[in-house]
Design a protein around this motif. Structure first.
Motif, mmCIF file in Angstrom:
data_model
loop_
_atom_site.group_PDB
_atom_site.id
_atom_site.type_symbol
_atom_site.label_atom_id
_atom_site.label_comp_id
_atom_site.label_asym_id
_atom_site.label_seq_id
_atom_site.Cartn_x
_atom_site.Cartn_y
_atom_site.Cartn_z
ATOM 1 N N ASN A 124 0.801 -1.222 0.000
ATOM 2 C CA ASN A 124 0.000 0.000 0.000
ATOM 3 C C ASN A 124 0.834 1.272 0.000
ATOM 4 O O ASN A 124 0.279 2.367 0.122
ATOM 5 C CB ASN A 124 -0.919 0.017 1.226
ATOM 6 C CG ASN A 124 -1.911 -1.126 1.222
ATOM 7 O OD1 ASN A 124 -2.299 -1.613 0.153
ATOM 8 N ND2 ASN A 124 -2.318 -1.571 2.400
ATOM 9 N N ALA A 125 2.153 1.142 -0.104
ATOM 10 C CA ALA A 125 3.012 2.332 -0.056
ATOM 11 C C ALA A 125 4.080 2.241 -1.151
ATOM 12 O O ALA A 125 5.261 2.047 -0.868
ATOM 13 C CB ALA A 125 3.665 2.459 1.323
ATOM 14 N N PRO A 126 3.660 2.407 -2.415
ATOM 15 C CA PRO A 126 4.622 2.286 -3.516
ATOM 16 C C PRO A 126 5.763 3.285 -3.437
ATOM 17 O O PRO A 126 6.865 3.013 -3.933
ATOM 18 C CB PRO A 126 3.759 2.520 -4.769
ATOM 19 C CG PRO A 126 2.548 3.247 -4.271
ATOM 20 C CD PRO A 126 2.312 2.726 -2.889
ATOM 21 N N GLU A 127 5.526 4.446 -2.793
ATOM 22 C CA GLU A 127 6.590 5.441 -2.680
ATOM 23 C C GLU A 127 7.738 4.928 -1.815
ATOM 24 O O GLU A 127 8.896 5.324 -2.013
ATOM 25 C CB GLU A 127 6.034 6.748 -2.100
ATOM 26 C CG GLU A 127 5.612 6.700 -0.639
ATOM 27 C CD GLU A 127 4.248 6.066 -0.412
ATOM 28 O OE1 GLU A 127 3.814 6.050 0.757
ATOM 29 O OE2 GLU A 127 3.631 5.602 -1.384
ATOM 30 N N LEU A 128 7.436 4.027 -0.883
ATOM 31 C CA LEU A 128 8.487 3.459 -0.034
ATOM 32 C C LEU A 128 9.240 2.328 -0.714
ATOM 33 O O LEU A 128 10.315 1.934 -0.269
ATOM 34 C CB LEU A 128 7.885 2.960 1.285
ATOM 35 C CG LEU A 128 7.284 4.022 2.202
ATOM 36 C CD1 LEU A 128 6.728 3.381 3.469
ATOM 37 C CD2 LEU A 128 8.317 5.089 2.556
ATOM 38 N N GLU A 129 8.671 1.804 -1.785
ATOM 39 C CA GLU A 129 9.329 0.724 -2.524
ATOM 40 C C GLU A 129 10.410 1.239 -3.470
ATOM 41 O O GLU A 129 11.239 0.468 -3.946
ATOM 42 C CB GLU A 129 8.293 -0.076 -3.323
ATOM 43 C CG GLU A 129 7.278 -0.818 -2.475
ATOM 44 C CD GLU A 129 7.859 -2.081 -1.831
ATOM 45 O OE1 GLU A 129 9.072 -2.318 -1.958
ATOM 46 O OE2 GLU A 129 7.082 -2.812 -1.203
ATOM 47 N N LYS A 130 10.395 2.536 -3.735
ATOM 48 C CA LYS A 130 11.365 3.092 -4.672
ATOM 49 C C LYS A 130 12.782 2.999 -4.118
ATOM 50 O O LYS A 130 13.000 3.121 -2.915
ATOM 51 C CB LYS A 130 11.025 4.553 -4.971
ATOM 52 C CG LYS A 130 9.684 4.738 -5.663
ATOM 53 C CD LYS A 130 9.377 6.217 -5.881
ATOM 54 C CE LYS A 130 8.040 6.397 -6.560
ATOM 55 N NZ LYS A 130 7.705 7.836 -6.729
ATOM 56 N N LYS A 131 13.740 2.785 -5.006
ATOM 57 C CA LYS A 131 15.132 2.636 -4.583
ATOM 58 C C LYS A 131 15.663 3.885 -3.905
ATOM 59 O O LYS A 131 16.545 3.809 -3.049
ATOM 60 C CB LYS A 131 16.022 2.296 -5.785
ATOM 61 C CG LYS A 131 15.815 0.886 -6.339
ATOM 62 C CD LYS A 131 16.821 0.570 -7.418
ATOM 63 C CE LYS A 131 18.245 0.539 -6.868
ATOM 64 N NZ LYS A 131 19.245 0.136 -7.906
ATOM 65 N N ASN A 132 15.121 5.055 -4.284
ATOM 66 C CA ASN A 132 15.626 6.306 -3.711
ATOM 67 C C ASN A 132 14.874 6.727 -2.451
ATOM 68 O O ASN A 132 15.040 7.852 -1.982
ATOM 69 C CB ASN A 132 15.580 7.425 -4.750
ATOM 70 C CG ASN A 132 14.160 7.761 -5.198
ATOM 71 O OD1 ASN A 132 13.206 7.061 -4.843
ATOM 72 N ND2 ASN A 132 14.024 8.821 -5.980
ATOM 73 N N SER A 133 14.057 5.834 -1.898
ATOM 74 C CA SER A 133 13.374 6.133 -0.639
ATOM 75 C C SER A 133 14.277 5.725 0.520
ATOM 76 O O SER A 133 14.468 4.536 0.787
ATOM 77 C CB SER A 133 12.041 5.388 -0.539
ATOM 78 O OG SER A 133 11.506 5.528 0.768
ATOM 79 N N PHE A 134 14.839 6.690 1.208
ATOM 80 C CA PHE A 134 15.703 6.382 2.340
ATOM 81 C C PHE A 134 14.921 5.670 3.440
ATOM 82 O O PHE A 134 15.428 4.734 4.073
ATOM 83 C CB PHE A 134 16.328 7.666 2.896
ATOM 84 C CG PHE A 134 17.318 8.309 1.963
ATOM 85 C CD1 PHE A 134 18.545 7.708 1.701
ATOM 86 C CD2 PHE A 134 17.022 9.515 1.351
ATOM 87 C CE1 PHE A 134 19.463 8.303 0.856
ATOM 88 C CE2 PHE A 134 17.924 10.117 0.486
ATOM 89 C CZ PHE A 134 19.155 9.515 0.241
ATOM 90 N N VAL A 135 13.687 6.115 3.670
ATOM 91 C CA VAL A 135 12.870 5.486 4.708
ATOM 92 C C VAL A 135 12.551 4.038 4.327
ATOM 93 O O VAL A 135 12.677 3.119 5.150
ATOM 94 C CB VAL A 135 11.572 6.275 4.945
ATOM 95 C CG1 VAL A 135 10.645 5.512 5.897
ATOM 96 C CG2 VAL A 135 11.876 7.654 5.505
ATOM 97 N N GLY A 136 12.145 3.837 3.087
ATOM 98 C CA GLY A 136 11.801 2.488 2.637
ATOM 99 C C GLY A 136 12.951 1.522 2.746
ATOM 100 O O GLY A 136 12.806 0.393 3.232
ATOM 101 N N ARG A 137 14.134 1.962 2.288
ATOM 102 C CA ARG A 137 15.291 1.057 2.327
ATOM 103 C C ARG A 137 15.747 0.818 3.768
ATOM 104 O O ARG A 137 16.255 -0.243 4.098
ATOM 105 C CB ARG A 137 16.436 1.634 1.501
ATOM 106 C CG ARG A 137 16.095 1.918 0.035
ATOM 107 C CD ARG A 137 15.760 0.661 -0.789
ATOM 108 N NE ARG A 137 14.592 -0.076 -0.335
ATOM 109 C CZ ARG A 137 13.305 0.333 -0.500
ATOM 110 N NH1 ARG A 137 13.048 1.478 -1.108
ATOM 111 N NH2 ARG A 137 12.312 -0.398 -0.051
#
Length: 216
Positions: A124-137
């Motif tokens: 539900n959070a595609p923005e966090l799946e991006k490689k450039n998401s510091f929070v996601g990674r």
């Protein structure tokens, strides 16, 4: 650097208030800290969340805690790959230089990072799946523990369970650091896991024997 501005007036006023009261009343202690260096008894790894106030909870004075804060109070795996590792560097300094005798990982309720991890794992959070998401990674550190809570229907209990798993995985990762293992095995360092319920002011500790958290 032209975008860097002076402090807002309310912070300037607070500083002068602190300098005239707290500092003035304890100036000899501050000077001693400055000249003799720090000798903290414990390191605390906690969340960046502004509601988590470690020194207030434990009534700690300046120089007593070596504090490192990051999103969701996570310790990454031991990966000496030459890249930037702020948390790992803080742990190394605390254990090998400052020789702290206690290392505390403290999670908390209503953690935004944990909720983001849940949403990411649910898709539900595609923005966090991006490689450039510091929070996601960063939250990828916790992703392996999501399977333990994935089937929970109650959203509040699911978040609470993963908040506590963030403490457990951090403790597990700490025991991958050779200098942490050595200090623990030599009886020089003790690890602790805590979870703080913000609204109720409650504190729970992780008990390895039972695998659960219990009131302090």
């Amino acid at each position: 650097m032209h975008r860097v501005k002076p402090l807002p007036s309310y912070l300037v006023q607070r500083y002068h208030g602190w300098k005239a009261t707290t500092y003035q009343e304890n100036r000899s202690w501050y000077r001693r800290l400055a000249t003799e260096g720090q000798r903290p008894r414990a390191m605390v790894i906690s969340c960046c969340d502004s509601r988590v106030h470690i020194t207030s909870i434990f009534g700690a004075d300046q120089g007593e805690f070596f504090i490192h804060r990051n999103i969701a109070n996570l310790v990454p795996p031991y990966e000496p790959d030459g890249d930037h590792h702020g948390t790992s560097a803080a742990v190394e300094y605390a254990v090998t230089v400052l020789k702290v005798s206690q290392l505390i990982v403290m999670g908390h309720s209503q953690c935004g990072g944990i909720q983001g991890c849940i949403e990411m794992c649910k898709g539900n959070a595609p923005e966090l799946e991006k490689k450039n998401s510091f929070v996601g990674r960063w939250m990828d550190i916790l992703r392996p523990k999501y399977d333990l809570v994935a089937d929970m229907d109650d959203r509040v209990e699911q978040a609470r369970a993963l908040e506590k798993q963030s403490v457990i995985i951090s403790l597990e990762n700490l025991m991958d650091f050779p200098f942490v293992v050595e200090a623990v095995d030599n009886g020089e360092l003790t690890l602790h896991g805590l979870w703080n319920e913000i609204g109720k002011g409650e504190l729970e500790y992780y008990d390895h024997a039972s695998g659960g958290f219990h009131p302090v």
